[in-house]
Design a protein around this motif. Structure first.
Motif, PDB file in Angstrom:
ATOM      1  N   HIS A  87     -14.472   7.670  -6.486  1.00  0.00           N
ATOM      2  CA  HIS A  87     -13.420   6.762  -6.006  1.00  0.00           C
ATOM      3  C   HIS A  87     -13.640   6.256  -4.579  1.00  0.00           C
ATOM      4  O   HIS A  87     -12.711   6.105  -3.798  1.00  0.00           O
ATOM      5  N   TRP A  88     -14.888   5.987  -4.244  1.00  0.00           N
ATOM      6  CA  TRP A  88     -15.224   5.441  -2.933  1.00  0.00           C
ATOM      7  C   TRP A  88     -14.473   4.142  -2.671  1.00  0.00           C
ATOM      8  O   TRP A  88     -14.004   3.888  -1.569  1.00  0.00           O
ATOM      9  N   HIS A  89     -14.329   3.314  -3.691  1.00  0.00           N
ATOM     10  CA  HIS A  89     -13.696   2.010  -3.524  1.00  0.00           C
ATOM     11  C   HIS A  89     -12.217   2.116  -3.157  1.00  0.00           C
ATOM     12  O   HIS A  89     -11.635   1.163  -2.664  1.00  0.00           O
ATOM     13  N   LEU A  90     -11.603   3.267  -3.362  1.00  0.00           N
ATOM     14  CA  LEU A  90     -10.189   3.434  -3.043  1.00  0.00           C
ATOM     15  C   LEU A  90      -9.944   3.885  -1.605  1.00  0.00           C
ATOM     16  O   LEU A  90      -8.805   3.884  -1.148  1.00  0.00           O
ATOM     17  N   THR A  91     -10.988   4.258  -0.880  1.00  0.00           N
ATOM     18  CA  THR A  91     -10.791   4.809   0.456  1.00  0.00           C
ATOM     19  C   THR A  91     -10.432   3.757   1.500  1.00  0.00           C
ATOM     20  O   THR A  91      -9.665   4.028   2.397  1.00  0.00           O
ATOM     21  N   LYS A  92     -11.013   2.570   1.410  1.00  0.00           N
ATOM     22  CA  LYS A  92     -10.779   1.477   2.371  1.00  0.00           C
ATOM     23  C   LYS A  92     -11.081   1.909   3.808  1.00  0.00           C
ATOM     24  O   LYS A  92     -10.390   1.548   4.753  1.00  0.00           O
ATOM     25  N   ILE A  93     -12.122   2.708   3.980  1.00  0.00           N
ATOM     26  CA  ILE A  93     -12.538   3.185   5.298  1.00  0.00           C
ATOM     27  C   ILE A  93     -13.256   2.051   6.025  1.00  0.00           C
ATOM     28  O   ILE A  93     -14.134   1.403   5.470  1.00  0.00           O
ATOM     29  N   THR A  94     -12.879   1.818   7.269  1.00  0.00           N
ATOM     30  CA  THR A  94     -13.538   0.783   8.074  1.00  0.00           C
ATOM     31  C   THR A  94     -14.364   1.376   9.209  1.00  0.00           C
ATOM     32  O   THR A  94     -15.269   0.720   9.705  1.00  0.00           O
ATOM     33  N   ASP A  95     -14.064   2.596   9.618  1.00  0.00           N
ATOM     34  CA  ASP A  95     -14.802   3.258  10.687  1.00  0.00           C
ATOM     35  C   ASP A  95     -16.126   3.791  10.132  1.00  0.00           C
ATOM     36  O   ASP A  95     -16.147   4.552   9.163  1.00  0.00           O
ATOM     37  N   THR A  96     -17.241   3.387  10.732  1.00  0.00           N
ATOM     38  CA  THR A  96     -18.554   3.756  10.202  1.00  0.00           C
ATOM     39  C   THR A  96     -18.816   5.257  10.257  1.00  0.00           C
ATOM     40  O   THR A  96     -19.444   5.802   9.352  1.00  0.00           O
ATOM     41  N   LYS A  97     -18.352   5.928  11.291  1.00  0.00           N
ATOM     42  CA  LYS A  97     -18.566   7.383  11.388  1.00  0.00           C
ATOM     43  C   LYS A  97     -17.819   8.116  10.279  1.00  0.00           C
ATOM     44  O   LYS A  97     -18.330   9.066   9.685  1.00  0.00           O
ATOM     45  N   ARG A  98     -16.601   7.687   9.996  1.00  0.00           N
ATOM     46  CA  ARG A  98     -15.842   8.301   8.903  1.00  0.00           C
ATOM     47  C   ARG A  98     -16.493   8.005   7.566  1.00  0.00           C
ATOM     48  O   ARG A  98     -16.532   8.861   6.682  1.00  0.00           O
ATOM     49  N   ALA A  99     -17.026   6.798   7.411  1.00  0.00           N
ATOM     50  CA  ALA A  99     -17.705   6.437   6.168  1.00  0.00           C
ATOM     51  C   ALA A  99     -18.948   7.301   5.968  1.00  0.00           C
ATOM     52  O   ALA A  99     -19.232   7.740   4.854  1.00  0.00           O
ATOM     53  N   GLU A 100     -19.681   7.557   7.056  1.00  0.00           N
ATOM     54  CA  GLU A 100     -20.856   8.435   6.973  1.00  0.00           C
ATOM     55  C   GLU A 100     -20.469   9.824   6.491  1.00  0.00           C
ATOM     56  O   GLU A 100     -21.128  10.388   5.617  1.00  0.00           O
ATOM     57  N   ARG A 101     -19.414  10.374   7.062  1.00  0.00           N
ATOM     58  CA  ARG A 101     -18.966  11.710   6.656  1.00  0.00           C
ATOM     59  C   ARG A 101     -18.499  11.720   5.204  1.00  0.00           C
ATOM     60  O   ARG A 101     -18.748  12.666   4.464  1.00  0.00           O
ATOM     61  N   HIS A 102     -17.831  10.651   4.805  1.00  0.00           N
ATOM     62  CA  HIS A 102     -17.347  10.559   3.422  1.00  0.00           C
ATOM     63  C   HIS A 102     -18.520  10.506   2.447  1.00  0.00           C
ATOM     64  O   HIS A 102     -18.522  11.192   1.431  1.00  0.00           O
ATOM     65  N   TRP A 103     -19.524   9.697   2.765  1.00  0.00           N
ATOM     66  CA  TRP A 103     -20.705   9.609   1.901  1.00  0.00           C
ATOM     67  C   TRP A 103     -21.462  10.932   1.868  1.00  0.00           C
ATOM     68  O   TRP A 103     -22.013  11.318   0.829  1.00  0.00           O
ATOM     69  N   LEU A 104     -21.496  11.646   2.982  1.00  0.00           N
ATOM     70  CA  LEU A 104     -22.125  12.963   3.002  1.00  0.00           C
ATOM     71  C   LEU A 104     -21.373  13.918   2.072  1.00  0.00           C
ATOM     72  O   LEU A 104     -21.993  14.661   1.307  1.00  0.00           O
ATOM     73  N   ALA A 105     -20.063  13.880   2.134  1.00  0.00           N
ATOM     74  CA  ALA A 105     -19.259  14.727   1.249  1.00  0.00           C
ATOM     75  C   ALA A 105     -19.505  14.377  -0.217  1.00  0.00           C
ATOM     76  O   ALA A 105     -19.614  15.266  -1.067  1.00  0.00           O
ATOM     77  N   ILE A 106     -19.616  13.095  -0.520  1.00  0.00           N
ATOM     78  CA  ILE A 106     -19.904  12.660  -1.890  1.00  0.00           C
ATOM     79  C   ILE A 106     -21.281  13.166  -2.319  1.00  0.00           C
ATOM     80  O   ILE A 106     -21.454  13.655  -3.444  1.00  0.00           O
ATOM     81  N   ALA A 107     -22.270  13.070  -1.430  1.00  0.00           N
ATOM     82  CA  ALA A 107     -23.623  13.530  -1.764  1.00  0.00           C
ATOM     83  C   ALA A 107     -23.650  15.035  -2.008  1.00  0.00           C
ATOM     84  O   ALA A 107     -24.265  15.497  -2.970  1.00  0.00           O
TER      85      ALA A 107
END
Length: 54
Positions: A18-38
């Motif tokens: 559900h990455w598309h539901l996050t609506k994250i705009t901050d790149t650092k938060r997006a990096e952490r989110h993608w790391l968690a997904i990985a």
């Protein structure tokens, strides 16, 4: 095994945990989110392999 693969593919196709539901705009938060997904994906594959081995 095929049903396990198909379910995993369907979950990935629907948006990668559900990455598309996050609506994250901050790149650092997006990096952490993608790391968690990985990490979660890596763990899920490991659990699936272990279940398949038994």
């Amino acid at each position: 095994m095929r049903s396990w693969i198909e379910c995993g593919f369907k979950d990935t196709k629907r948006g990668g945990l559900h990455w598309h539901l996050t609506k994250i705009t901050d790149t650092k938060r997006a990096e952490r989110h993608w790391l968690a997904i990985a990490v979660a994906t890596f763990w899920l594959v490991g659990v699936g392999n272990e279940a398949d081995a038994t």
